[in-house]
Design an enzyme around this catalytic site. Structure first.
Site, mmCIF file in Angstrom:
data_model
loop_
_atom_site.group_PDB
_atom_site.id
_atom_site.type_symbol
_atom_site.label_atom_id
_atom_site.label_comp_id
_atom_site.label_asym_id
_atom_site.label_seq_id
_atom_site.Cartn_x
_atom_site.Cartn_y
_atom_site.Cartn_z
ATOM 1 N N GLU A 39 0.824 -1.205 0.000
ATOM 2 C CA GLU A 39 0.000 0.000 0.000
ATOM 3 C C GLU A 39 0.860 1.258 0.000
ATOM 4 O O GLU A 39 0.519 2.233 -0.658
ATOM 5 C CB GLU A 39 -0.985 -0.002 1.167
ATOM 6 N N TYR A 122 -7.156 6.714 2.322
ATOM 7 C CA TYR A 122 -7.186 5.573 1.412
ATOM 8 C C TYR A 122 -6.375 4.396 1.953
ATOM 9 O O TYR A 122 -6.845 3.261 1.984
ATOM 10 C CB TYR A 122 -6.684 5.948 0.007
ATOM 11 N N ASP A 140 -10.377 5.632 -4.020
ATOM 12 C CA ASP A 140 -9.386 6.476 -4.683
ATOM 13 C C ASP A 140 -10.109 7.296 -5.743
ATOM 14 O O ASP A 140 -11.318 7.163 -5.943
ATOM 15 C CB ASP A 140 -8.229 5.650 -5.263
#
Length: 164
Positions: A39, A122, A140
């Site tokens: 991520e 996010y 997103d």
């Protein structure tokens, strides 16, 4: 309506998902680290670009404790080419906090995840959903645009992320 969209998206994903190195786990601990690392790497970087960097990084820094201890020169060498070096520095700062404050385990709470350096809405949502199976949707810009089209949202109030 929303439930049927979710089911369709999940069915599509199950059929078409890519085989990615951060989706192969040896253990829960391995899963947590790989998702956490991926991520960070995927922030503003395409998947195809990240894959070789992820594999090399993982070979050299295989877990959260190693990441917390690695010196900055080595860290940046394994990150070199991905750009946005502040991500690598925040990744290490987060790893240190995880080791020191959370006994080497990712916090399983969205608000605690957001306290980690380099972790925004996010990333906290993605980690919560992927690692801890929380019913949180990581939104997103691409997903936001898709939902706006599907749901025919037009006004500024309607397209506010908090309303999606």
């Amino acid at each position: 309506m929303h439930l049927s969209i979710s089911k369709k998206i999940l069915a599509w994903y199950k059929k078409h998902q890519r085989k990615l190195p951060w989706r192969k786990y040896k253990s829960q601990k391995d899963r947590h680290y790989k998702v956490f690392l991926s991520e960070f790497m995927l922030q503003q970087t395409q998947v195809k670009t990240v894959i070789p960097y992820f594999n090399n990084f993982l070979k050299n820094i295989p877990n959260i404790k190693a990441l917390a201890k690695v010196n900055e020169t080595k860290l940046l060498r394994y990150w070199q080419g991905l750009g946005y070096y502040s991500r690598a520095k925040n990744l290490k700062k987060s790893a240190r906090l995880i080791v020191d404050k959370y006994n080497g385990r990712l916090p399983n709470n969205y608000d605690e995840l957001k306290k980690l350096p380099g972790v925004g809405d996010y990333t906290a949502s993605a980690i919560s959903a992927i690692v801890f199976n929380k019913q949180i949707i990581p939104l997103d810009g691409n997903i936001e645009r898709l939902l706006k089209r599907i749901l025919n949202l037009k006004t500024q109030k309607e397209i506010n992320k908090e309303n999606l």
